[in-house]
Structures are given as C-alpha cells and as structure tokens.
Scaffold this motif. Structure first.
Motif, PDB file in Angstrom:
ATOM      1  N   UNK A 406       0.308  -1.183  -0.418  1.00 13.42           N
ATOM      2  CA  UNK A 406       0.074   0.218   0.045  1.00 13.42           C
ATOM      3  C   UNK A 406       1.277   1.129  -0.173  1.00 13.42           C
ATOM      4  N   UNK A 407       1.880   1.363   1.090  1.00 11.26           N
ATOM      5  CA  UNK A 407       2.926   2.922   1.019  1.00 11.26           C
ATOM      6  C   UNK A 407       3.490   2.934  -0.343  1.00 11.26           C
ATOM      7  N   UNK A 408       4.159   1.524  -1.219  1.00  5.82           N
ATOM      8  CA  UNK A 408       5.288   1.713  -2.306  1.00  5.82           C
ATOM      9  C   UNK A 408       3.724   2.510  -3.119  1.00  5.82           C
ATOM     10  N   UNK A 409       2.452   1.476  -3.653  1.00 10.25           N
ATOM     11  CA  UNK A 409       2.081   2.411  -4.616  1.00 10.25           C
ATOM     12  C   UNK A 409       0.901   3.752  -4.332  1.00 10.25           C
ATOM     13  N   UNK A 410       0.776   4.181  -3.187  1.00  5.97           N
ATOM     14  CA  UNK A 410       1.106   5.417  -3.106  1.00  5.97           C
ATOM     15  C   UNK A 410       2.022   6.211  -3.304  1.00  5.97           C
ATOM     16  N   UNK A 411       3.502   5.667  -2.876  1.00  2.00           N
ATOM     17  CA  UNK A 411       4.562   6.528  -2.941  1.00  2.00           C
ATOM     18  C   UNK A 411       4.609   6.850  -4.878  1.00  2.00           C
ATOM     19  N   UNK A 412       4.535   5.901  -5.748  1.00  2.00           N
ATOM     20  CA  UNK A 412       5.159   5.712  -6.215  1.00  2.00           C
ATOM     21  C   UNK A 412       3.661   6.354  -7.539  1.00  2.00           C
ATOM     22  N   UNK A 413       2.606   5.967  -7.570  1.00  2.00           N
ATOM     23  CA  UNK A 413       1.400   6.586  -8.103  1.00  2.00           C
ATOM     24  C   UNK A 413       0.734   7.321  -7.412  1.00  2.00           C
ATOM     25  N   UNK A 414       0.123   7.913  -5.887  1.00  2.00           N
ATOM     26  CA  UNK A 414      -0.425   9.197  -5.663  1.00  2.00           C
ATOM     27  C   UNK A 414      -1.200   7.843  -5.674  1.00  2.00           C
ATOM     28  N   UNK A 415      -1.767   6.667  -5.660  1.00  2.67           N
ATOM     29  CA  UNK A 415      -3.324   6.089  -5.346  1.00  2.67           C
ATOM     30  C   UNK A 415      -2.967   5.908  -3.781  1.00  2.67           C
ATOM     31  N   UNK A 416      -4.457   5.266  -3.125  1.00  2.00           N
ATOM     32  CA  UNK A 416      -4.317   4.752  -1.922  1.00  2.00           C
ATOM     33  C   UNK A 416      -5.257   2.897  -2.406  1.00  2.00           C
ATOM     34  N   UNK A 417      -4.534   2.282  -2.172  1.00  2.00           N
ATOM     35  CA  UNK A 417      -4.446   0.930  -2.094  1.00  2.00           C
ATOM     36  C   UNK A 417      -5.917   0.512  -0.660  1.00  2.00           C
ATOM     37  N   UNK A 418      -7.295  -0.184  -0.793  1.00  2.00           N
ATOM     38  CA  UNK A 418      -8.115  -0.537  -0.075  1.00  2.00           C
ATOM     39  C   UNK A 418      -7.332  -2.380  -0.349  1.00  2.00           C
ATOM     40  N   UNK A 419      -7.842  -3.052   0.965  1.00  2.00           N
ATOM     41  CA  UNK A 419      -8.040  -4.293   1.054  1.00  2.00           C
ATOM     42  C   UNK A 419      -9.498  -5.012   0.834  1.00  2.00           C
ATOM     43  N   UNK A 420      -9.564  -6.134  -0.179  1.00  2.00           N
ATOM     44  CA  UNK A 420     -10.650  -6.410  -0.268  1.00  2.00           C
ATOM     45  C   UNK A 420     -11.088  -7.654   0.563  1.00  2.00           C
ATOM     46  N   UNK A 421     -10.283  -7.981   1.272  1.00  2.00           N
ATOM     47  CA  UNK A 421     -10.188  -9.066   1.722  1.00  2.00           C
ATOM     48  C   UNK A 421     -10.636  -8.494   3.250  1.00  2.00           C
TER      49      UNK A 421
END
Ligand code: FAD
Length: 428
Positions: A406-421
């Motif tokens: 989550x941190x890495x995708x936020x840093x790279x793309x500015x997009x916040x991933x949310x867990x589905x599980x």
C-alpha cells in the motif's frame, strides 16, 4: 468423540441426537403419543447416561442425521420453533482448515449452525455469556490476525428451492451454507442462465451478497432477488431487497453501515433460461472462439471461466490465499489523466460516475512486487493482486507485506489501495 451422534434404541422408534456429553434431543413414541425433549444433563448420573448411550456396547444403533431428521420432522417435533436445531459448541478449534489462507489461529468457541433455530440458540448462548459472535462461511475472504476470542459460527443452512418458474424465468432461494460454486453448477444442470461468469468463486452462498461478488463482467446484484437475514441483537428475521442491500463494487450495507449486525440465512436469485451470454471479457471470447456464436451455451461460458481461473489464480489447496487482496481503486478523471500522461499503457476503465477505475494488479506489478518472496509468504508470481501464504505465515506477516505494498503504490502513483479481504482481529 465426534458429536452430534444420532442413535435409535433397538426395537423401538425412539431416536436421539446426542449434541455433546451433557445434552441430547430425544424423540420417543409411547402408544400413539410422541414425546420430544431437549435433555440437558446437569448431574453426574445424567451425564453418565449420555456417555453410556454413545459407548458402542448398549442397545443403541447409530443412524444417519437424515434418518433422525426424518423421524423428527415426521412426528412434527418442535423445539421452540418449527425447525430443529443442532447446536453444539466446541472449544479452542483450529481455524486454519476452515479458511483458504490457512493461517493458524484458534476459535475460543466454535459451532456449526444449520437452521434458524440453531442460529437463535447460538445468539442466546453468546448473549448469556457476554461472548462476541463471529460468522464464518467458507473462510475464503478473510485474514485472521490472531485467535478469535468469540463464538465462531459456521453457517451450514442447506437447500435450493424453486419459488417460481414461468418456463423461462426462475426465482430460486438458496440456503446460506450452500457452496457457491456447487450452486452455480446446479443452476447450469437445470439449464438456468445468469451465474455462469461467477463459476469457481470459492465460498458460501450466504457470503455472496456481503461484497456483491463479481467476476468477468458480472456481479451478483444483477441476478439478486432478496435475502433473509437474522438480526444479531434480537434474532428477528428480516428480508432485504436489492435496493436495501445498496450494492456497489465489492460492497454492500453488510460490509459497511450494517457490518456485524446481520447473519444472512437465505439468498434468492432471478435466473433466466434464455439470458444473454456475457463474453465482453476478451479472455472468454478467446476461449470460445472455436465454437460458432450461435452454438455457445451458458455451460460453455462457465467452462471457459473455469479454465481461465485455473490458469491464472493459485489454488488455495496448494498455496493459501484469499483471491484478490486489494480492490481496484477508483480515482477522479483528472488524477487518472495525470497518471496516463506518464504511464500511457496504464489500464483504465471509465465509470458511469465519471471517475476512472484502475487495475490494482497492474499498479502493484509496476511497483515491482509481482513474485516478491518473504519465504513463508509473498506476492503471487502470475497475479500481483494475490498475496500467498506459502506455509507457516502469520496474519500479521501477511498484513505487514500488504501495508508495504500500500505504501509503495501510494508513493509511486499517489493512489491508495484498499484491502478487499476482511481483516479479523487487526489492531486499529
Ligand atoms: C482463489 C480465490 C478467488 C476468488 N475470486 C473472487 C472473485 O472472482 N470475485 C469475488 O467477488 N470474490 C472472490 N474471492 C473472494 C471470496 O471467494 C468471496 O468473497 C466469497 O463470497 C467469500 O465467501 P465465504 O463464504 O468464504 O466468506 P467468508 O470468508 O467466510 O466470510 C467473508 C465475510 O463475510 C462474513 N460472512 C460470511 N458468511 C456470512 C453470512 N451468512 N452472514 C453474514 N456474514 C457472513 C464473514 O464474517 C466475513 O466478514 C476469491 C477468493 C479466493 C480464495
């Protein structure tokens, strides 16, 4: 001893369902009178009587659950409700075999619940003891972070009932404990269309509305009629329409504002013998290109979906996982456009709202996580959206990996991933 044990007293019509060392249901016949009892043993001699019954040397013959239920229903026995309950609580039960992630964690208490009466009994049991209740279906959409200090009830209500059939359209109600994929196969056996794109999704029918399960361009909301659920606070039964469920992408009220307040016991679907085949996903079209369009059937689509899923997704029986760990994020159009200017190949899907859905798997892969391996766990090497327990990982370790992603995708793309599980026992 594995309970319940079903017995018949030799030479009589008396049948018994032994729920544990201190409880049994008895259905006995005296003359033309039938007596049904719920016997709770409170003293040692009473408990000894039960132990004698299940010891193999008495005048008792083991019978099947079906044989017991047949006698019970035949004689119109009631246990405070029109349904029998078979509610037996076990302690310190390992949950790893009951979840697809296969993470070791114990349930403080555990019970199978196969009827509404049994469910209400479980609610009373937990209320009287001040114990929390936790609902388990097929365990394919949860990550256990610790032991579950609750009464874990595994939903086992069965049955498929056709409510209406006009020769083309069918409405069918299904017990929450039915296995989803088995139900889909049953609909195809009957020639009913609608659910074929949702083949091979693990889990139970009862959990399917929780996150409005979806795959290959179809979500259950398109075929959903209603569901019946029991309110945890008082055991009341309520019917929810599609509108009341407020379905969204991998969402419903049961995952949001009504979380933990209802237990789904039955779900009804609208199906159609002539429903149009949904093949907008290129992979399905490719799988079926050998068949002329006019000859393709719902069954063909199901088989194509099964082949695609088997080739892409890890089998939980081999490598523990809960399918897609993250939801596909939706971002405003200007954010998507800014990303597209630097990543022109980024998959993106315009939504009716005007927002743009991005592919979480692509973002994770671009951030370098595909195939990442932390010995006991990692990111699947074919599908970056799936986190895998290779063996011996804890929930905390999997979550630590998820948080790093989550941190890495936020840093790279500015997009916040949310867990589905669903996270169970995660420190807030
Ligand atoms: C390999 C794999 C592939 C997958 N693919 C997909 C996919 O393509 N699409 C998709 O949408 N999902 C997918 N999933 C996720 C999962 O299969 C579904 O979300 C499924 O509906 C979960 O069902 P379950 O019975 O296992 O729920 P569980 O994991 O047992 O429970 C999930 C949540 O629902 C609650 N719950 C369960 N039953 C009830 C009930 N009767 N009443 C109230 N609450 C209840 C639980 O408390 C928990 O919070 C996949 C999972 C795996 C392992």
């Amino acid at each position: 001893m594995q309970y319940p044990v079903y017995l018949q007293l030799l030479g009589t019509k008396n049948v018994y369902a032994i729920q544990g060392p201190s409880r049994f249901y008895e259905c006995s016949t005296m003359g033309d009178q039938t007596l049904c009892h719920d016997v709770v043993a409170t003293t040692w001699p009473e408990r000894q009587r039960i132990l004698d019954m299940v010891a193999d040397d008495g005048p008792w013959e083991r019978i099947s659950r079906e044989a017991f239920m047949h006698c019970w229903n035949d004689r119109n026995c009631h246990m405070g409700s029109s349904e029998t309950s078979a509610f037996e609580v076990r302690e310190h039960v390992e949950l790893a075999p009951h979840t697809t992630f296969g993470i070791a964690a114990k349930a403080r208490w555990f019970a199978d619940v196969s009827s509404i009466a049994g469910l209400r009994e479980a609610l009373n049991w937990s209320r009287q003891r001040g114990v929390e209740l936790f609902v388990l279906g097929g365990g394919s959409n949860m990550l256990l972070h610790r032991d579950v200090d609750a009464l874990v009830i595994r939903i086992q209500m069965r049955g498929v009932e056709v409510l209406s059939d006009d020769g083309r359209r069918i409405q069918v109600a299904v017990g929450a404990g039915e296995v989803w994929h088995d139900f889909v196969l049953h609909t195809l056996d009957q020639g009913w269309g609608g659910l074929e794109n949702l083949s091979l999704i693990p889990g139970s029918v009862g959990a399917s509305p929780m996150q409005n399960i979806g795959a290959y361009g179809v979500e259950i909301r398109e075929h959903f009629a209603w569901l019946d659920a029991i309110r945890v606070s008082d055991g009341a039964l309520q019917r929810f329409t599609e509108k009341q469920c407020n379905f969204d992408y991998r969402e419903s009220i049961f995952k949001r504002e009504e979380k933990g307040k209802w237990i789904i016991v039955r779900v009804a679907f609208n199906l159609d013998r002539k429903s149009a085949l949904r093949m907008e996903y290129g992979a399905i079209e490719r799988e079926l290109q050998h068949l002329p369009e006019a000859k393709r059937t719902h069954r063909d689509v199901s088989e194509a979906v099964i082949r695609i899923r088997k080739s892409k997704l890890p089998d939980p029986a081999i490598a523990g996982n809960a399918g897609s760990f993250f939801k596909n994020p939706t971002v405003p159009k200007n954010v998507a456009n800014a990303l597209l200017s630097t990543h022109p190949k980024m998959p993106h899907y315009p939504q009716l709202s005007g927002d743009i859905k991005l592919a979480a798997g692509w973002l994770i892969e671009q951030a370098g996580w595909k195939g990442h391996n932390r010995t006991t766990h990692g990111v699947h090497d074919q599908q970056a959206l799936v986190l895998v327990n290779f063996g011996g990982a804890s929930g905390k370790e999997i979550w630590s990996l998820a948080s790093d992603i989550i941190d890495s995708v936020k840093t790279e793309f500015g997009v916040l991933l949310e867990p589905e599980v669903n996270q169970v026992g995660l420190d807030s």
